[in-house]
Design a protein around this motif. Structure first.
Motif, PDB file in Angstrom:
ATOM      1  N   VAL A  31       0.837  -1.204   0.000  1.00 19.23           N
ATOM      2  CA  VAL A  31       0.000   0.000   0.000  1.00 19.23           C
ATOM      3  C   VAL A  31       0.870   1.251   0.000  1.00 19.23           C
ATOM      4  N   LEU A  32       1.941   1.233   0.800  1.00 17.84           N
ATOM      5  CA  LEU A  32       2.851   2.383   0.844  1.00 17.84           C
ATOM      6  C   LEU A  32       3.549   2.586  -0.493  1.00 17.84           C
ATOM      7  N   LEU A  33       3.963   1.493  -1.140  1.00 13.02           N
ATOM      8  CA  LEU A  33       4.601   1.605  -2.454  1.00 13.02           C
ATOM      9  C   LEU A  33       3.664   2.212  -3.486  1.00 13.02           C
ATOM     10  N   SER A  34       2.361   1.843  -3.411  1.00 14.39           N
ATOM     11  CA  SER A  34       1.399   2.414  -4.354  1.00 14.39           C
ATOM     12  C   SER A  34       1.277   3.920  -4.169  1.00 14.39           C
ATOM     13  N   VAL A  35       1.305   4.374  -2.922  1.00 12.06           N
ATOM     14  CA  VAL A  35       1.224   5.815  -2.655  1.00 12.06           C
ATOM     15  C   VAL A  35       2.480   6.527  -3.167  1.00 12.06           C
ATOM     16  N   VAL A  36       3.671   5.937  -2.901  1.00 10.64           N
ATOM     17  CA  VAL A  36       4.929   6.548  -3.358  1.00 10.64           C
ATOM     18  C   VAL A  36       4.963   6.636  -4.880  1.00 10.64           C
ATOM     19  N   LEU A  37       4.572   5.574  -5.566  1.00  8.99           N
ATOM     20  CA  LEU A  37       4.568   5.590  -7.033  1.00  8.99           C
ATOM     21  C   LEU A  37       3.612   6.640  -7.575  1.00  8.99           C
ATOM     22  N   ALA A  38       2.403   6.708  -7.008  1.00  7.12           N
ATOM     23  CA  ALA A  38       1.402   7.645  -7.523  1.00  7.12           C
ATOM     24  C   ALA A  38       1.878   9.089  -7.389  1.00  7.12           C
ATOM     25  N   PHE A  39       2.391   9.481  -6.210  1.00  7.49           N
ATOM     26  CA  PHE A  39       2.820  10.856  -6.027  1.00  7.49           C
ATOM     27  C   PHE A  39       4.116  11.152  -6.798  1.00  7.49           C
ATOM     28  N   SER A  40       4.984  10.130  -6.959  1.00  6.08           N
ATOM     29  CA  SER A  40       6.186  10.339  -7.790  1.00  6.08           C
ATOM     30  C   SER A  40       5.792  10.602  -9.229  1.00  6.08           C
ATOM     31  N   ASN A  67      11.157  17.000  -7.679  1.00  2.00           N
ATOM     32  CA  ASN A  67      10.163  15.950  -7.434  1.00  2.00           C
ATOM     33  C   ASN A  67       9.898  15.834  -5.931  1.00  2.00           C
ATOM     34  N   ILE A  68       8.666  15.463  -5.579  1.00  5.65           N
ATOM     35  CA  ILE A  68       8.297  15.372  -4.165  1.00  5.65           C
ATOM     36  C   ILE A  68       9.088  14.291  -3.446  1.00  5.65           C
ATOM     37  N   PHE A  69       9.563  13.273  -4.166  1.00  6.31           N
ATOM     38  CA  PHE A  69      10.391  12.220  -3.591  1.00  6.31           C
ATOM     39  C   PHE A  69      11.833  12.306  -4.098  1.00  6.31           C
ATOM     40  N   GLY A  70      12.233  13.480  -4.535  1.00  6.19           N
ATOM     41  CA  GLY A  70      13.621  13.706  -4.912  1.00  6.19           C
ATOM     42  C   GLY A  70      14.026  12.940  -6.154  1.00  6.19           C
ATOM     43  N   LYS A  71      15.272  12.557  -6.161  1.00  2.11           N
ATOM     44  CA  LYS A  71      15.800  11.858  -7.343  1.00  2.11           C
ATOM     45  C   LYS A  71      15.214  10.461  -7.495  1.00  2.11           C
ATOM     46  N   ILE A  72      14.819   9.868  -6.380  1.00  2.00           N
ATOM     47  CA  ILE A  72      14.134   8.573  -6.493  1.00  2.00           C
ATOM     48  C   ILE A  72      12.840   8.734  -7.279  1.00  2.00           C
ATOM     49  N   GLY A  73      12.128   9.816  -7.011  1.00  2.00           N
ATOM     50  CA  GLY A  73      10.902  10.083  -7.760  1.00  2.00           C
ATOM     51  C   GLY A  73      11.165  10.336  -9.216  1.00  2.00           C
ATOM     52  N   PHE A  94      -1.887   1.524  -8.915  1.00  4.39           N
ATOM     53  CA  PHE A  94      -3.183   1.019  -8.435  1.00  4.39           C
ATOM     54  C   PHE A  94      -3.127  -0.487  -8.170  1.00  4.39           C
ATOM     55  N   LEU A  95      -2.415  -1.245  -8.996  1.00  2.55           N
ATOM     56  CA  LEU A  95      -2.297  -2.688  -8.780  1.00  2.55           C
ATOM     57  C   LEU A  95      -1.535  -2.992  -7.496  1.00  2.55           C
ATOM     58  N   PHE A  96      -0.531  -2.178  -7.155  1.00  2.00           N
ATOM     59  CA  PHE A  96       0.147  -2.348  -5.867  1.00  2.00           C
ATOM     60  C   PHE A  96      -0.843  -2.185  -4.711  1.00  2.00           C
ATOM     61  N   LEU A  97      -1.748  -1.212  -4.840  1.00  4.74           N
ATOM     62  CA  LEU A  97      -2.774  -1.013  -3.802  1.00  4.74           C
ATOM     63  C   LEU A  97      -3.712  -2.215  -3.707  1.00  4.74           C
ATOM     64  N   VAL A  98      -4.096  -2.769  -4.849  1.00  4.21           N
ATOM     65  CA  VAL A  98      -4.984  -3.938  -4.856  1.00  4.21           C
ATOM     66  C   VAL A  98      -4.311  -5.129  -4.190  1.00  4.21           C
ATOM     67  N   VAL A  99      -3.040  -5.369  -4.530  1.00  3.42           N
ATOM     68  CA  VAL A  99      -2.315  -6.488  -3.916  1.00  3.42           C
ATOM     69  C   VAL A  99      -2.179  -6.287  -2.409  1.00  3.42           C
ATOM     70  N   GLY A 100      -1.916  -5.045  -1.995  1.00  2.55           N
ATOM     71  CA  GLY A 100      -1.790  -4.778  -0.559  1.00  2.55           C
ATOM     72  C   GLY A 100      -3.074  -5.050   0.195  1.00  2.55           C
ATOM     73  N   THR A 101      -4.210  -4.637  -0.364  1.00  7.64           N
ATOM     74  CA  THR A 101      -5.493  -4.896   0.317  1.00  7.64           C
ATOM     75  C   THR A 101      -5.829  -6.379   0.334  1.00  7.64           C
ATOM     76  N   LEU A 102      -5.447  -7.091  -0.702  1.00 12.24           N
ATOM     77  CA  LEU A 102      -5.685  -8.547  -0.708  1.00 12.24           C
ATOM     78  C   LEU A 102      -4.854  -9.234   0.366  1.00 12.24           C
ATOM     79  N   ILE A 103      -3.612  -8.803   0.529  1.00 11.70           N
ATOM     80  CA  ILE A 103      -2.779  -9.395   1.579  1.00 11.70           C
ATOM     81  C   ILE A 103      -3.363  -9.110   2.956  1.00 11.70           C
ATOM     82  N   LEU A 104      -3.924  -7.900   3.132  1.00 13.37           N
ATOM     83  CA  LEU A 104      -4.555  -7.540   4.412  1.00 13.37           C
ATOM     84  C   LEU A 104      -5.961  -8.088   4.549  1.00 13.37           C
ATOM     85  N   LYS A 105      -6.420  -8.859   3.547  1.00 15.78           N
ATOM     86  CA  LYS A 105      -7.761  -9.469   3.571  1.00 15.78           C
ATOM     87  C   LYS A 105      -8.859  -8.429   3.640  1.00 15.78           C
ATOM     88  N   LYS A 106      -8.678  -7.316   2.899  1.00 18.90           N
ATOM     89  CA  LYS A 106      -9.707  -6.292   2.761  1.00 18.90           C
ATOM     90  C   LYS A 106     -10.319  -6.430   1.374  1.00 18.90           C
TER      91      LYS A 106
END
Length: 846
Positions: A31-40, A67-73, A94-106
């Motif tokens: 879920v965190l990776l999905s947020v970082v990718l989206a804002f980058s 970039n909001i995440f610097g050179k990594i972004g 978005f797919l990273f977010l879907v996988v994260g919610t599936l792992i958390l059983k949401k």
């Protein structure tokens, strides 16, 4: 499960499932990776020209990135957007977010359907953006530009756009099931509805009559073995064909077609995109007269009967006399009729002839209580419900809203083939989509072909006690004990007759309106019944809830003889009062038996007509209402000694005018036992903590979904109604009590029969070994081992009621194990150790 496994697992509060810590770690990481990718990606698209050259200078500190995440972004944006698939990279986030919610059983998204749609857009969105921008910019990425350029070179620009349009069209056909037959049927239904509306608006003319005749001919020509159905109403029944024996001609019989006009009384909504206004037609054609009679059709000739010869009549005189009705009265009826003629009917109000009933001005006026309609809120909720059901492939044909004081009821009519259980399972999803507390689904609604969804309003309307007391329904009721609770979802005043309930069981958590509900019941009874017709027995273990009613002691309250306070708070007095009510019940049954009456109403009518002699013990019997504010506390302190008389009163007391109102905070099974629950068919449930408590009080869930503040469910043995309880504040109750208390009352409160408990009849100081309690020795060991001579400790340790524990303590005092009563302090324990006690008990057994 060992301790190591327990430390690695935790429980999800939403789903109640056990989640391991690695699962939580990886789920939150995705879920965190999905947020970082989206804002980058967003930051990269805003400054991609300036920051593109910095993607390869990761270790150079002198070059700064915007970039909001610097050179990594910048690096992530360059890899995914510029060198890959352009803006379709957001789908990867978005797919990273879907996988994260599936792992958390949401279960927020349908996994396979979501992944399939995402892959489609990842493949075709870069090509589309590359063709649209002609390779300029980064919206299509390198992948989109290369594929677009390759297809453009092979099939040309027109062929490229044909391929793109075909792929988009194919996607919508597969996703929304757009078939020519379904589209044609939709347009046909819209045209038929439009034509029907135009015809219904035209005035009646000769052309309409001709059209009606043509329609009637078409109906007559309909084959009798075809079932005609109305697409907007219930299936239409057609007369079945008549079975004709072989060899006989068939008789043509026209079918009878009937449909019912449905006129909703509430606000209706129609989603123009999903369904249209149903066309309700009233068509009632008479059966066509057969071409020939049944006798002609079947070639049956009736038998010829012989002529009837009537003898000549003579002129005989015939007189008819009607015997007069003789009213035969026995001696007792003659005496009662003479007394009525001389003195009139007995008036039980003469003792307090000048008593004035409470006025409506004593209740507070909260101003305008009309329900305001928020059209935007209704439309928003309607669209959310329709859209959510559509996402779960649940189609509906009609939806209407009924606005109540606190809750809006949305009634939906599902399409044919939709299971009711499929909508019931969506209760949590609807609550999540509407962002509302207290969603309740009624599937199906009793007596209706709809499914109800109760949604709390954002701005509820107050229901004051003044408004329901002043209503025409309450003022002109003929109920024996009218109880007004409040208003229903349709904004109607709801009343019930306590004499027919005949007992009421109330439950609700602290602060949810239970005490206000009790005050509403008592207030409605005080506004309708004269002091000679009604008496209250009030039990208040809290000592503060019902104390306001002590001012009406000489008018409406009943108590034991030689009792100072009519509001009972002591547990020992509660037990004596309940047993005294049982004696009063038995006495009343004897009076009814001697008067040959089945219930209190018939008995009082006979007594009013002076058919019962007071010298034989007969008297006018008022209704008695027992009010227990906190029943759980009585069960904890007195146990069976309270439960048994309560159960006996609930089983037998209704016919003699004794009715019970029992309230508790937590309706657990050890408080509301099966014996009590079986005799309380009427239940009122305010908001409770869990669904288990709701099932205990109502035998069904729902009370845990209420929103509090007087929101309640009322169960009368047949159906559950959602009500908004009328609000009556403490100052209003105080003003009513003062108004009644200032008037002339009786000399004292209504006195119940005297009851002498078993422990009071026993004399302390004499000990009979034959009457020794079975738990005497065990109680002696507890007292000596703890060196505390406390009756309440014996109650807790041995799980006894107050009376039995007191009798055991008296026996311990009589034998010399403990000392005498010492006020608030514990009794003195005379025997110091267990060895001495065992020797003492051995001598006592001899």
């Amino acid at each position: 499960m060992d301790k190591k496994t327990q430390t690695k697992q935790t429980e999800s509060p939403e789903t109640g499932r056990i989640l391991s810590k690695p699962r939580i770690f990886f789920g939150l990481t995705f879920v965190l990776l999905s947020v970082v990718l989206a804002f980058s990606f967003i930051s990269y698209l805003m400054n991609w020209k300036a920051d593109q050259s910095q993607a390869g200078t990761m270790l150079d500190k002198s070059i700064k990135s915007s970039n909001i995440f610097g050179k990594i972004g910048d690096w992530l944006g360059n890899i995914f957007i510029f060198e890959s698939i352009g803006i379709a990279s957001f789908i990867i986030a978005f797919l990273f977010l879907v996988v994260g919610t599936l792992i958390l059983k949401k279960k927020i998204f349908k996994p396979w359907k979501t992944i399939g749609h995402s892959l489609f857009f990842i493949c075709w969105l870069p090509i589309f953006m590359g063709a649209l921008t002609k390779g300029q910019g980064v919206l299509g990425g390198v992948y989109g530009y290369q594929i677009m350029d390759y297809l453009n070179a092979i099939i040309g620009t027109v062929g490229l756009w044909l391929v793109l349009a075909s792929s988009i069209l194919l996607y919508f056909i597969l996703e929304f099931n757009l078939r020519p037959s379904s589209i044609k049927a939709k347009f046909n239904s819209i045209n038929e509805n439009t034509i029907g509306k135009v015809k219904s608006m035209m005035p009646n003319s000769d052309e309409n009559f001709e059209a009606d005749e043509e329609l009637e001919e078409e109906v007559h020509e309909t084959p009798s073995n075809i079932t005609v159905t109305d697409t907007t109403a219930k299936p239409v029944k057609v007369q079945e064909p008549v079975e004709v024996p072989k060899g006989f001609p068939e008789v043509p019989i026209a079918p009878t077609v009937e449909t019912t006009i449905v006129t909703p009384n509430h606000t209706s909504f129609e989603d123009e995109k999903n369904f249209s206004q149903p066309l309700n037609i009233h068509l009632n054609t008479k059966p066509q007269v057969p071409l020939s009679t049944p006798e002609q059709a079947f070639d049956i000739k009736p038998p010829v009967s012989a002529p009837v010869v009537t003898p000549p009549q003579e002129n005989i005189k015939f007189n008819v006399e009607v015997a007069p009705v003789i009213d035969v009265l026995d001696e007792s009826d003659k005496k009662s009729q003479e007394l009525v003629d001389k003195h009139g009917l007995y008036d039980h109000r003469l003792d307090l002839a000048g008593f004035q009933m409470p006025t409506i001005d004593l209740l507070r006026d909260y101003g305008n209580e009309e329900i305001s309609i928020n059209q935007e809120e209704l439309e928003e909720n309607k669209n959310k419900i329709v859209g959510l059901l559509k996402n779960f492939n649940v189609g509906i044909s009609e939806i209407k809203a009924t606005i109540g004081p606190t809750v809006t009821l949305y009634e939906i009519v599902p399409e044919a083939g939709i299971r009711v259980s499929a909508i019931k399972k969506l209760q949590d999803d609807i609550a999540l989509n509407l962002s509302a507390l207290g969603i309740r689904i009624i599937a199906p609604m009793p007596g209706k072909g709809t499914i109800g969804i109760e949604v709390p309003r954002k701005n509820p309307t107050m229901v004051s006690m003044r408004s329901v007391i002043a209503s025409h329904k309450f003022q002109n009721t003929d109920m024996d004990l009218p109880v007004v609770f409040g208003k229903t979802i349709s904004n109607e005043v709801f009343m019930a007759d306590l004499a027919k309930m005949p007992h009421l069981l109330m439950a609700g958590a602290t602060g949810q309106g239970k005490s206000v509900g009790i005050n509403a019941i008592l207030t409605s009874l005080l506004y309708k019944k004269h002091p000679s017709e009604l008496k209250f027995v009030m039990v208040d273990p809290k000592k503060v809830e019902l104390s306001l009613y002590s001012k009406i002691e000489r008018h409406y309250l009943a108590k034991l003889p030689d009792t100072d306070d009519a509001i009972i708070t002591d547990t020992n007095k509660v037990i004596n009062t309940l047993n005294s009510l049982c004696i009063e019940m038995d006495t009343r049954y004897d009076l009814l038996k001697n008067a040959f009456c089945k219930n209190l109403k018939e008995y009082n009518k006979k007594f009013t007509e002076r058919k019962l002699n007071p010298e034989n013990g007969h008297r006018y019997l008022p209704y008695i209402v027992l009010v227990v504010d906190e029943f759980a506390d009585l069960i904890m302190t007195a146990g069976k000694e309270v439960e048994m008389p309560i159960a006996r009163l609930a089983q037998l007391a209704r016919a003699v005018g004794i009715h019970l109102i029992v309230a508790t905070q937590r309706p657990s099974v050890n408080v509301i036992t099966g014996m009590i629950k079986a005799n309380f068919p009427a239940r009122a449930a305010f908001r409770v903590i869990s669904s288990v408590d709701s099932r205990t009080i109502l035998d069904s869930p729902g009370a845990d979904q209420l929103i509090g503040k007087g929101d309640m469910l009322y169960f009368n043995g047949n159906e559950i109604l959602r009500l908004q309880c009328a609000f009556v504040d403490t100052p209003e109750v105080e003003r009513i009590a003062e108004y009644i208390g200032e008037q002339k009352g009786y000399a004292s409160a209504f006195l119940l029969p005297e009851y002498v408990s078993e422990d009071a009849s026993s004399t302390v100081g004499t000990f009979d070994p034959n009457e020794k309690d079975a738990l005497f020795e065990e109680a002696a060991r507890i007292i000596v081992s703890t060196q505390q001579g406390s009756t309440s400790m014996l109650q807790r340790q041995l799980k006894l009621g107050y009376n039995r524990a007191g009798r055991i303590m008296d026996q311990l005092e009589a034998t010399g194990i403990v000392g005498g009563f010492n006020g608030a302090k514990a009794r003195e324990v005379i025997i110091s150790d267990l060895n001495s006690l065992e020797q003492f008990l051995e001598d006592l057994r001899r």
